[in-house]
Design an enzyme around this catalytic site. Sequence first.
Site, short mmCIF file in Angstrom:
data_model
loop_
_atom_site.label_atom_id
_atom_site.label_comp_id
_atom_site.label_asym_id
_atom_site.label_seq_id
_atom_site.Cartn_x
_atom_site.Cartn_y
_atom_site.Cartn_z
N SER A 259 0.78 -1.24 0.00
CA SER A 259 0.00 0.00 0.00
C SER A 259 0.82 1.29 0.00
CB SER A 259 -0.96 0.02 1.19
OG SER A 259 -0.26 0.07 2.41
N LYS A 304 -5.97 4.50 8.46
CA LYS A 304 -4.91 5.31 7.86
C LYS A 304 -5.27 6.80 7.87
CE LYS A 304 -2.87 1.62 5.16
NZ LYS A 304 -2.40 1.13 3.85
#
Length: 366
Positions: A259, A304
């Site tokens: 990611s 996140k």
Amino acid sequence: MPRRTATMLASTLVLIALLCAGVLIKVPYAEMSPGPTVNTLGDMNGQPVLSISGHQTYPTSGHLNMTTVRVTGADYNMNLVEAVYGWLAHDNLVVPHNTLYPDGKTEQQSTQENAEEFSQSQESAKVSALTELGIPVKSRTVVSTVVKDSPAEGRLHAGDVIKSVDGTVVKEPKDVAKLVTKRDPGQDVVFTIVPAKKAAAAEKAGKEATETEKVTVTTKKATDPDTGKTRAVVGITAGTDHTFPFTIDISLADVGGPSAGLMFSLGIVDKLSPGELTGGKFIAGTGTIDDKGVVGPIGGIEMKLIAAREAGAQYFLTPSDNCADAASDTPSGLKLVRVKNIDDATKSLAKIRSGETAGLPSCSAS
């Protein structure tokens, strides 16, 4: 004993019993929480996250932070009390255990898989960044893995460069499987390769290996689990290997998964470009990236976002496919910026840099 006192005592004992039971009862869940963020333009443990040698670089400022998620281990047995607390807490996310560790995957297996994905994301970040800047990158199809006890074991090796299969030139990894499956199980397939050691030696010397060998492998039968059809296989996975015109090192320990690809790619572009991508702003983000610069979705977007805002981010580069989830619960003060590819990202950064933020592509919850 007065009735009121007896009632309070009984209630207290019941509550204690329920708490004890909650601690003892194990549930099949795992927990995700915000992890650390790392500025790809900065240092980590005294070392630059991105180091480039053999090409001119330029000063950078601001932040291009990659974001991470903490997860409980595969062997961690969550109890009912922890699960309930996690469900109620805003900065934690409780998910079914098999979401993080499917098919009984162990923590060691998950760590290994994440490390491989992280390594591949670094390669794709380099390729996409250089392509965005118009810097050529040489690519070649190689043997990525050889299955144990397969026909190819001992005959083909990881790193072998595949030039052709049965005389047909191989242009990309998917060509290999197509050409092998043209054969019937039990038939021979002839691979024209540059052995891994010779390819590596030539690359180290700054040359291109031209000396090839022919390797014959007898196919065996495999059954497609989806269709039930049989096909010929040799037991290898083909992949892409790149030769870069100069050295780009990414130094970041204790991080796994794909990611961070987008943020690594942008960090490389910033260091290799005059001017500054961020304009001194604090920008965070996430997203996988492939060799062509296409940004893909990731897991744990909610965690996140929290990590980014707590670190001080003002803008968050969000994969298009994660937009709906991100927009449904965005921390106050954090502006989501939708991106589909690296070109989208660099154009949005130009708008942020110039203060034209009204025109930024945004995310919606629908």
